[in-house]
Design an enzyme around this catalytic site. Structure first.
Site, short mmCIF file in Angstrom:
data_model
loop_
_atom_site.label_atom_id
_atom_site.label_comp_id
_atom_site.label_asym_id
_atom_site.label_seq_id
_atom_site.Cartn_x
_atom_site.Cartn_y
_atom_site.Cartn_z
CB CYS A 58 42.16 17.80 88.72
SG CYS A 58 43.66 17.74 87.71
CD GLU B 208 50.56 21.96 77.83
OE1 GLU B 208 51.18 22.29 76.79
OE2 GLU B 208 49.49 22.49 78.19
CB CYS C 231 46.01 19.00 85.72
SG CYS C 231 44.96 18.76 84.29
CB CYS D 26 40.26 18.99 84.24
SG CYS D 26 41.33 17.64 84.79
CG ASN E 157 49.98 23.42 83.11
OD1 ASN E 157 50.60 24.30 83.71
ND2 ASN E 157 49.45 23.63 81.93
CD GLU F 23 44.11 21.60 88.95
OE1 GLU F 23 44.99 21.26 88.13
OE2 GLU F 23 43.11 22.26 88.64
N1 THU Z 1 45.17 22.21 83.19
C1 THU Z 1 45.55 22.14 84.50
O1 THU Z 1 46.75 22.12 84.81
N2 THU Z 1 44.59 22.11 85.44
C2 THU Z 1 43.26 22.14 85.17
O2 THU Z 1 42.46 21.93 86.07
C3 THU Z 1 42.79 22.45 83.81
C4 THU Z 1 43.79 22.19 82.75
C5 THU Z 1 46.21 22.23 82.16
C6 THU Z 1 46.35 20.97 81.36
C7 THU Z 1 46.96 21.50 80.08
O3 THU Z 1 48.36 21.56 80.24
C8 THU Z 1 46.43 22.92 79.97
O4 THU Z 1 45.94 23.27 81.24
C9 THU Z 1 45.33 23.09 78.94
O5 THU Z 1 44.30 22.17 79.15
#
Ligand code: THU
Length: 128
Positions: A87, A42, A51, A84, A40, A53
């Site tokens: 994704c 940010e 994310c 999520c 991920n 994925e």
């Molecule tokens: N996140 C992912 O990378 N993958 C997911 O399927 C769930 C959420 C990340 C996004 C964000 O940077 C952090 O987790 C908190 O939501």
């Protein structure tokens, strides 16, 4: 541990998650058995976060890969972290009804098919 799961755990180390501190790694195996990873990433404008994925899928697509067979998602949670909603849509679009294995740092795993995670999906077949 399987290389795909190890790759997801290793990718998680590269997570750029200064805001949530929630680090996620993903690994996708293509039809030739090659592994593509993502973490991920940010952003201070939170909504621009992407994310793990989707990073893994888009990295592979951008290198010309079009067929995938398995996905692994790694996070440091007791209740394993699933993809999520956004994704799930992307994984369905590009990986179809593939296996998705969730894993944590203790090696706990759970396996799903995409059709379990995203039943009655919207996709190009509905566009006609
Ligand atoms: N996140 C992912 O990378 N993958 C997911 O399927 C769930 C959420 C990340 C996004 C964000 O940077 C952090 O987790 C908190 O939501």
């Amino acid at each position: 541990m399987e290389p795909l799961l190890e790759a997801a755990i290793a990718a998680r180390e590269n997570a750029v998650a200064p805001f949530s501190k929630f680090r996620v790694g993903a690994a996708i195996e293509d039809e030739q058995g090659r592994i593509h990873t993502g973490c991920n990433v940010e952003n201070a404008s939170y909504g621009l976060t992407i994310c793990a994925e989707r990073v893994a899928v888009f990295k592979a697509l951008s290198e010309g890969v079009r067929k995938f067979q398995r996905v692994a998602v790694a996070a440091d949670t007791d209740d394993l972290t699933p993809p999520c909603g956004a994704c799930r849509q992307i994984l369905w679009e590009f990986c179809g009804d593939c296996e998705v294995t969730l894993v944590n740092l203790q090696g706990k795993t759970e396996m799903f098919r995409m059709s379990q995670l995203l039943p009655r999906a919207f996709d190009a077949s509905i566009l006609g």
